[in-house]
Design a protein around this motif. Structure first.
Motif, mmCIF file in Angstrom:
data_model
loop_
_atom_site.group_PDB
_atom_site.id
_atom_site.type_symbol
_atom_site.label_atom_id
_atom_site.label_comp_id
_atom_site.label_asym_id
_atom_site.label_seq_id
_atom_site.Cartn_x
_atom_site.Cartn_y
_atom_site.Cartn_z
ATOM 1 N N ILE A 209 51.071 38.464 52.430
ATOM 2 C CA ILE A 209 51.520 38.357 51.035
ATOM 3 C C ILE A 209 50.571 37.468 50.234
ATOM 4 O O ILE A 209 50.211 37.781 49.092
ATOM 5 C CB ILE A 209 52.961 37.812 50.983
ATOM 6 N N ALA A 210 50.140 36.345 50.818
ATOM 7 C CA ALA A 210 49.225 35.440 50.119
ATOM 8 C C ALA A 210 47.894 36.118 49.821
ATOM 9 O O ALA A 210 47.328 35.957 48.734
ATOM 10 C CB ALA A 210 49.010 34.171 50.947
ATOM 11 N N LEU A 211 47.375 36.892 50.760
ATOM 12 C CA LEU A 211 46.133 37.627 50.510
ATOM 13 C C LEU A 211 46.305 38.650 49.399
ATOM 14 O O LEU A 211 45.396 38.871 48.587
ATOM 15 C CB LEU A 211 45.675 38.323 51.793
ATOM 16 N N GLY A 212 47.480 39.301 49.355
ATOM 17 C CA GLY A 212 47.737 40.240 48.273
ATOM 18 C C GLY A 212 47.792 39.572 46.920
ATOM 19 O O GLY A 212 47.306 40.106 45.922
ATOM 20 N N VAL A 213 48.372 38.367 46.863
ATOM 21 C CA VAL A 213 48.423 37.625 45.601
ATOM 22 C C VAL A 213 47.018 37.257 45.148
ATOM 23 O O VAL A 213 46.696 37.271 43.951
ATOM 24 C CB VAL A 213 49.301 36.367 45.754
ATOM 25 N N LEU A 214 46.141 36.929 46.091
ATOM 26 C CA LEU A 214 44.758 36.602 45.748
ATOM 27 C C LEU A 214 43.937 37.829 45.367
ATOM 28 O O LEU A 214 42.780 37.701 44.950
ATOM 29 C CB LEU A 214 44.083 35.896 46.927
ATOM 30 N N GLY A 215 44.507 39.011 45.535
ATOM 31 C CA GLY A 215 43.790 40.221 45.181
ATOM 32 C C GLY A 215 42.932 40.775 46.292
ATOM 33 O O GLY A 215 42.069 41.619 46.044
ATOM 34 N N ILE A 216 43.138 40.314 47.520
ATOM 35 C CA ILE A 216 42.357 40.790 48.660
ATOM 36 C C ILE A 216 43.086 41.951 49.305
ATOM 37 O O ILE A 216 44.273 41.861 49.624
ATOM 38 C CB ILE A 216 42.131 39.662 49.679
ATOM 39 N N ASP A 217 42.378 43.047 49.483
ATOM 40 C CA ASP A 217 42.957 44.230 50.119
ATOM 41 C C ASP A 217 43.060 43.982 51.616
ATOM 42 O O ASP A 217 42.046 43.837 52.312
ATOM 43 C CB ASP A 217 42.094 45.457 49.836
ATOM 44 N N PHE A 218 44.300 43.912 52.125
ATOM 45 C CA PHE A 218 44.487 43.594 53.538
ATOM 46 C C PHE A 218 43.931 44.697 54.431
ATOM 47 O O PHE A 218 43.382 44.426 55.497
ATOM 48 C CB PHE A 218 45.974 43.390 53.825
#
Length: 413
Positions: A209-218
């Motif tokens: 979720i934190a990576l998604g908030v940062l805009g990083i495509d998991f």
């Protein structure tokens, strides 16, 4: 002092231009042309202008071009044969004029001297000094980082909030899972496994979720990690094997904490089970840390898996003794000891007809813990000896009979 940042201040004043000789100002014949404070070549004076003033003008033009953000083109040579001069130009701006007087000063043709100076300027502009280049790159990187940080500040704050919430949720979930495991499992190893797995699972979800908030495509991140998974697998093979083996051991539970086991050549009490290694305390007080991969692959003997454990004592009686009587005496002696289990009942079996004794094997069940096992076995051995002696049943030692055949009678003198 030479400034490291490229700005309008890089224009070198007339007074700071180095000269070849320490002569009066009205007699300066040559002066240096500078690029970022570094001398590139020298130009001489002309009839209408002093060398120092001429170099200052050229240096000012170079500094103004370097101070601009637009990329610089290559310095080009534009010859003017009728006038016997050549101009050095960059970005449609004239840097300087190479005259016939310059050619005479350096013993070259005008075109050759102009091309030489153009090559030297191009090399100096394309390859700045190391300190200046590092400073420029560091300044640009820091400035870009600050801009990106300010632009992504909402995403960063959101990711920090998600990490904080994940930490709180993981702590709560671990506590709830550990409490539930204590009430249902009753085994500290399983409780540790359930608590750690639940804690790690919450952190995995929170990280996604934190990576998604940062805009990083998991998904893209997993693809990038997949490119290096082989190298990571080889480098962390032993570490990952230990952790995976630890999870399997905690789940399968071949032993628990405080169990007395034999693992390969080590024997002792299990004191701690972690995901990477198992800690065993030997009976002489030493701690052994065994990697879980070795524990998983080894044969394990758990001496305390059952509350009772069978022990045995070998007793040799004389051939002339009554075996039934001896068995009855031994049974009464063993059965009178409180620490010997009454069920199953002790067994006295004829094990072997040895050279000078009839060997009886006395089997009985005792506490499986090592202290109780050794102590009770010692007490039983002592009681059997006393009981047989009181019943006048001999326990002879080994007797060897030597027979000499066809030996002549000899007389020793």
């Amino acid at each position: 002092m030479v400034p490291t940042a490229i700005s309008q201040e890089d224009i070198v004043p007339v007074e700071s231009v180095p000269i070849e000789n320490n002569v009066p100002n009205d007699s300066v014949y040559f002066a240096d042309v500078l690029v970022r404070g570094q001398p590139i070549f020298q130009i001489g004076s002309l009839a209408e202008i002093d060398a120092r003033q001429r170099a200052a003008t050229v240096n000012r033009r170079i500094a103004s071009l370097l101070a601009q953000n637009q990329p610089l083109e290559q310095v080009s040579v534009n010859p003017d044969n009728p006038r016997k001069i050549a101009t050095l130009q960059v970005n449609n701006r004239v840097l300087m004029t190479v005259t016939e007087q310059d050619a005479q000063d350096f013993g070259l043709e005008v075109d050759s001297l102009a091309q030489k100076w153009a090559d030297q300027l191009n090399e100096a502009v394309d390859k700045p000094p190391l300190a200046i280049d590092v400073g420029q790159r560091l300044y640009g990187t820091v400035r870009q980082l600050i801009r990106n940080t300010i632009g992504n500040l909402p995403s960063i704050i959101g990711a920090i909030i998600v990490v904080g919430l994940t930490w709180g949720a993981a702590t709560i979930v671990r506590y709830v899972a550990f409490t539930w495991a204590q009430q249902t499992e009753g085994d500290s190893s399983s409780e540790i496994l359930i608590g750690r797995l639940s804690y790690g699972l919450v952190w995995v979800i929170g990280s996604v979720i934190a990576l998604g908030v940062l805009g990083i495509d998991f998904a893209a991140l997993l693809g990038a990690l997949g490119l290096t998974s082989v190298a990571i697998g080889f480098s962390l093979k032993d570490v990952l094997s230990n952790y995976i083996s630890g999870v399997i051991l905690l789940a399968a539970r071949p032993f628990r904490i405080n169990d007395q086991v034999v693992i390969d050549v080590y024997e002792g009490t299990i004191t701690q089970i972690q995901l990477r290694a198992t800690t065993l305390k030997t009976y002489d007080g030493r701690l052994v840390y065994i990697p879980n991969q070795e524990v998983f692959q080894a044969s394990i003997i758990n001496n305390t898996a059952s509350p009772r454990r069978r022990s045995s004592v070998i007793v040799g009686i004389d051939y002339d003794a009554d075996i039934k009587e001896a068995q009855q005496v031994i049974y009464q002696a063993v059965n009178s000891i409180e620490t010997v289990e009454k069920n199953p009942v002790p067994e006295i079996l004829v094990q072997e007809l040895a050279a000078s004794t009839v060997n009886l094997e006395v089997r009985f069940w005792v506490d499986s813990r090592r202290t109780g096992f050794l102590t009770t076995t010692s007490i039983v051995t002592e009681a059997i000896k006393k009981a047989l002696e009181q019943a006048n049943i001999e326990m002879p030692t080994d007797i060897y009979t030597l027979v000499f055949r066809n030996s002549p009678n000899q007389r020793l003198i």
